[in-house]
Motif scaffolding. Structure first.
Motif, mmCIF file in Angstrom:
data_model
loop_
_atom_site.group_PDB
_atom_site.id
_atom_site.type_symbol
_atom_site.label_atom_id
_atom_site.label_comp_id
_atom_site.label_asym_id
_atom_site.label_seq_id
_atom_site.Cartn_x
_atom_site.Cartn_y
_atom_site.Cartn_z
ATOM 1 N N ASP A 286 0.821 -1.222 0.000
ATOM 2 C CA ASP A 286 0.000 0.000 0.000
ATOM 3 C C ASP A 286 0.852 1.269 0.000
ATOM 4 O OD1 ASP A 286 0.952 0.000 2.629
ATOM 5 O OD2 ASP A 286 -0.962 0.621 3.486
ATOM 6 N N LYS A 287 2.175 1.122 0.078
ATOM 7 C CA LYS A 287 3.076 2.276 0.026
ATOM 8 C C LYS A 287 3.894 2.297 -1.260
ATOM 9 C CE LYS A 287 1.815 3.593 4.125
ATOM 10 N NZ LYS A 287 0.894 4.756 4.270
ATOM 11 N N ASP A 288 3.377 1.642 -2.275
ATOM 12 C CA ASP A 288 4.049 1.588 -3.577
ATOM 13 C C ASP A 288 3.732 2.863 -4.352
ATOM 14 O OD1 ASP A 288 4.943 1.041 -6.167
ATOM 15 O OD2 ASP A 288 4.373 -1.074 -6.041
ATOM 16 N N LEU A 317 -0.684 -5.372 1.107
ATOM 17 C CA LEU A 317 0.057 -5.418 2.371
ATOM 18 C C LEU A 317 0.346 -4.020 2.885
ATOM 19 C CD1 LEU A 317 2.563 -8.301 1.554
ATOM 20 C CD2 LEU A 317 0.214 -8.417 2.387
ATOM 21 N N LYS A 318 0.145 -3.823 4.179
ATOM 22 C CA LYS A 318 0.339 -2.511 4.784
ATOM 23 C C LYS A 318 1.822 -2.217 5.009
ATOM 24 C CE LYS A 318 -4.132 -2.099 7.102
ATOM 25 N NZ LYS A 318 -4.831 -1.866 8.399
ATOM 26 N N LEU A 323 9.377 -2.515 -3.709
ATOM 27 C CA LEU A 323 10.304 -3.639 -3.680
ATOM 28 C C LEU A 323 9.857 -4.721 -2.701
ATOM 29 C CD1 LEU A 323 13.800 -1.906 -3.937
ATOM 30 C CD2 LEU A 323 12.200 -2.564 -5.734
ATOM 31 N N LEU A 324 8.616 -4.573 -2.214
ATOM 32 C CA LEU A 324 8.008 -5.553 -1.308
ATOM 33 C C LEU A 324 8.731 -5.624 0.029
ATOM 34 C CD1 LEU A 324 7.508 -8.237 -4.067
ATOM 35 C CD2 LEU A 324 5.726 -6.817 -3.085
ATOM 36 N N MET A 325 9.350 -4.508 0.409
ATOM 37 C CA MET A 325 10.047 -4.408 1.672
ATOM 38 C C MET A 325 9.216 -3.608 2.673
ATOM 39 S SD MET A 325 13.733 -3.407 0.026
ATOM 40 C CE MET A 325 14.088 -2.433 1.474
ATOM 41 N N PRO A 326 9.254 -3.990 3.957
ATOM 42 C CA PRO A 326 8.596 -3.171 4.979
ATOM 43 C C PRO A 326 9.259 -1.797 5.023
ATOM 44 C CG PRO A 326 9.199 -5.339 5.846
ATOM 45 C CD PRO A 326 9.880 -5.193 4.515
ATOM 46 N N GLU A 345 6.047 -11.706 5.141
ATOM 47 C CA GLU A 345 4.651 -11.966 4.801
ATOM 48 C C GLU A 345 4.497 -12.264 3.314
ATOM 49 O OE1 GLU A 345 0.197 -9.992 5.486
ATOM 50 O OE2 GLU A 345 1.999 -8.812 5.896
ATOM 51 N N VAL A 346 5.259 -11.553 2.494
ATOM 52 C CA VAL A 346 5.227 -11.795 1.046
ATOM 53 C C VAL A 346 5.676 -13.211 0.745
ATOM 54 C CG1 VAL A 346 6.295 -11.169 -1.165
ATOM 55 C CG2 VAL A 346 5.562 -9.375 0.405
#
Length: 359
Positions: A286-288, A317-318, A323-326, A345-346
């Protein structure tokens, strides 16, 4: 006593997880295009054992990338591929055209050309005796989502798709939403944000209209010149001493008249994705700021369902970036310096989906 039991349980859990993880080997591979003009180089990771394994082919997004998916200092594809191989899946990662061991000119290729590259990779995997040829799929990142959407309906050998921050919008819409998002989250004053959106919209509209024309460059330059004359008059009304706003007209025009941009801005996601008939997993953060999560995930479901396929699972994902990183601030600067890896989680979602859908 309780601490000892807890410690013992943690050790047992770690041992069980380690025992469950499969060993695997990495092999340097290469193959050629049918016309012998391009040599593709990459790495094939295969679990250790005497059996045939389901196999995934990584497809990268926009920009020249190596087989590891090195972006902002993070080897995203390598991280995910390692986890997949440990869990019983073969994985093929390739260098993009003009990168590493792959020849060719990246700048001369379109999204459709990259789709053809992916299909050649499928044919290569079918020659490997450790690959289950009935369980080959694509895992595409960013523009890789569009690339695999183009490629998959062209081959009966592609049995499933995994989209990671994957594009599921028309090319024009994607360019517009990406730029609007970047402008909205920039530090520009409001009047410069409005000017940015104004000129971006004008230039994108002209680029779309003349994408197949030989005079696209001329039309873009004319559009900018007309806008600049009006904008100069407007700026004087703001009573601001210095104008710091600059539109990179030269670099934009040179980019827009190239083959990739001409093809991409016309890309019709709905028409393309309605032809997808295989199971799909789509994950977005959601931050992409590049591939906006919610609308793209909706399209993964709706566009594919329009063609009769409802076997699509999506996850938003929140606090996860492109890059699918927190992430915390989730800025590009933070990504460059972040020590985070791909969100656990990914990885969990991917493995769980593969195990229930493919394995």
């Amino acid at each position: 006593m309780m601490k000892k039991i807890t410690l013992l349980f943690a050790c047992i859990t770690s041992f069980v997880k380690l025992a469950m993880a499969q060993s695997f080997s990495n092999t340097e591979v290469s193959f050629k295009s049918p016309d012998n003009k391009i040599t593709y180089g990459g790495t094939l990771s295969v679990p250790t054992g005497n059996k045939k394994y389901p196999a995934l082919i990584f497809i990268s997004g926009t920009g020249k990338q190596d087989r590891d998916g090195l972006m902002a200092g993070h080897k995203v594809f390598l991280e995910i591929a390692t986890e997949l191989a440990k869990n019983g899946y073969a994985v093929l990662r390739l260098d993009d055209r003009g990168v590493g061991k792959t020849s060719g000119t990246y700048e001369a290729a379109t999204t459709a050309d990259f789709a053809n590259d992916a299909l050649l990779a499928v044919q290569y995997l079918k020659t490997n005796k450790q690959v289950n040829t009935k369980k080959i799929g694509f895992i595409g990142h960013s523009e890789g989502g569009a690339i695999m959407s183009i490629a998959a309906p062209q081959s009966k050998d592609v049995r499933y798709l995994i989209s990671l921050s994957g594009l599921a919008m028309n090319g024009y819409d994607a360019l517009m939403s990406q730029n609007q998002k970047i402008v909205a989250e920039s530090q520009l004053p409001d009047y410069d944000k409005a000017r940015s959106n104004d000129i971006n919209t004008l230039m994108f509209n002209v680029a779309l209209k003349y994408a197949d024309s030989t005079n696209m460059e001329e039309k873009l330059n004319e559009t900018y010149k007309a806008w600049k004359a009006k904008d100069d008059i407007y700026f004087k009304t703001l009573n601001v001493q210095f104008d710091h706003f600059r539109f990179p007209v030269y670099s934009f025009v040179n980019y827009a008249i190239g083959p990739w941009y001409r093809y991409f801005i016309k890309y019709d996601a709905q028409k393309t994705m309605s032809k997808i008939k295989v199971p799909v997993l789509a994950i977005n953060g959601d931050k992409d700021n590049y591939v906006i999560g919610e609308p793209n995930l909706q399209n993964w479901k709706n566009y594919i369902a329009a063609g009769g396929n409802k076997n699509v699972e999506t996850h938003l994902l929140k606090n996860v970036n492109h890059l699918l990183m927190p992430c915390e601030k989730c800025t590009q600067a933070e990504t460059q310096t972040s020590k985070n890896s791909v969100s656990p989680e990914v990885l969990k979602i991917i493995i769980t989906w593969l195990n229930k859908t493919i394995k």
